[in-house]
Enzyme design. Sequence first.
Site, mmCIF file in Angstrom:
data_model
loop_
_atom_site.group_PDB
_atom_site.id
_atom_site.type_symbol
_atom_site.label_atom_id
_atom_site.label_comp_id
_atom_site.label_asym_id
_atom_site.label_seq_id
_atom_site.Cartn_x
_atom_site.Cartn_y
_atom_site.Cartn_z
ATOM 1 N N ASP A 169 0.876 -1.166 0.000
ATOM 2 C CA ASP A 169 0.000 0.000 0.000
ATOM 3 C C ASP A 169 0.910 1.212 0.000
ATOM 4 O OD1 ASP A 169 -2.253 1.531 -0.016
ATOM 5 O OD2 ASP A 169 -2.372 1.636 2.163
ATOM 6 N N ASP A 224 -2.699 7.913 -3.090
ATOM 7 C CA ASP A 224 -4.011 8.545 -3.152
ATOM 8 C C ASP A 224 -4.345 9.206 -1.829
ATOM 9 O OD1 ASP A 224 -4.281 6.248 -1.593
ATOM 10 O OD2 ASP A 224 -6.338 5.873 -2.230
ATOM 11 N N ASP A 240 -8.154 -7.065 1.257
ATOM 12 C CA ASP A 240 -7.197 -7.095 2.351
ATOM 13 C C ASP A 240 -7.891 -6.461 3.519
ATOM 14 O OD1 ASP A 240 -6.818 -4.220 1.318
ATOM 15 O OD2 ASP A 240 -5.778 -4.236 3.239
#
Length: 376
Positions: A92, A146, A271
């Site tokens: 991530d 993001d 996840d």
Amino acid sequence: MKFTLEKKDTASSARAGTIKTDHGEIKTPIFMPVGTVGSVKAVHIPHLSSDVQAQIILGNTYHLYLRPGLDIIKQAGGIQKFNGWNRPMLTDSGGYQVYSLSGTRKLKEEGVTFQSHIDGSRHEFTPERVMDIERTIGADIMMAFDECTPYPCDYEYAKNSLDLTHRWLDRCITRFEETECPYGYEQSLFPIVQGSTYRDLRIKSAEYIAQKGADGNAIGGLSVGEPHEMMYEMAELCCGILPSDKARYLMGVGTPANILESIALGIDMFDCVMPTRNGRNGMIFTSEGIINIKNNKWKDDFSPIDPNGPSFVDSFYTRAYLRHLFAAGEILGPMIASLHNLAFYLWLVGEARNKILDGTFSSWKDQMVKKVATRL
RNA sequence: GGGGAGAUACCAGAGCGGUCAAAUGGGGCAGACUGUAAAUCUGUUGGCGAAGCCUUCGGAGGUUCGAAUCCUCCUCUCCCCA
């Protein structure tokens, strides 16, 4: 990486597929255990493949960058060499930390300045910097940087944030294409749909992301406190727009029921910290329902933790003993719970895949959702 | 035998005339947790209930408008000296 769609369910939008990476194959739908700092908390790496049957695990850019740092990971030859998990990984980007650490970071057009939760030092994460870090960490799948918006989130904020995330995505793609994996294998970049709980924003974002032609596409900004129905509505909307020949990843989801419902909407990858974090806090997920093993009612229940469970701990240990371990504060309690929960999650998505392949997914799913959400 | 200290809710332990149904820990019970600042956090722990009321601070009496807090006796613990 390459996603191949194997079969589409007829009664729902569920799919079964295969993701090929240079570190091996992943059969979808799949649940990916979260290993933020390069470790799935309380679980040995070999047990992830043997007992849990995990196929891919996560790492986190923000955490790994802060500790142990890029020098060490680079010297080790990448994260999989460092932690011994020689299978697919996904990192991530730190986008979730923009949300979860909102009190200690500053967000600007250029990027985000985080104040380290470890020592308070400041670190600037730009889309370019995040790509460089993820390249160095070396996961097979890298997430775009993001902003994960909170819930509730007013329309104006969500709209502006969405545009920022899109501009960041373009910068991520540019940098990604300018660079390559320092370890010689292939890495893929997944963009992330945002737009909070607004239909028009989600549509706009999904359309924007879809035309990037990435190997897989993620849906973010959900499971941050909004009602489940709203989450499903947004996921369904996005699945209708994101290309069906590419993997779809619903980030941060969720409960067993959330996962089953989302598979039915066309999601391939999940996840969530729930099986590990909640497991460490005494919550046991089983095919018959949810157990709070710390509750007094289990003190003399000498039956197996989960009679039908897939992991060796399920029949090796009793509920009464596991409750005792938690009551006594023994480290073995969280270890057993984490191993069990992860094995159950992987069993669940594996079963979902089997049912999709043999054409009985929908009815099985409806029945299963009720069971797994029951409080025992 | 002589001298001293003390008995407070499940445990430890504050309180030393009203703001005390009684601090704080621990234990117990329950809840939360969704791209991990988490082996974390929250609530509750005399009885019923909305406010409120009722029975509690070793036991029995007493002083006072009012006592866990002051006095008397009793019971029991612990420490020191013989």
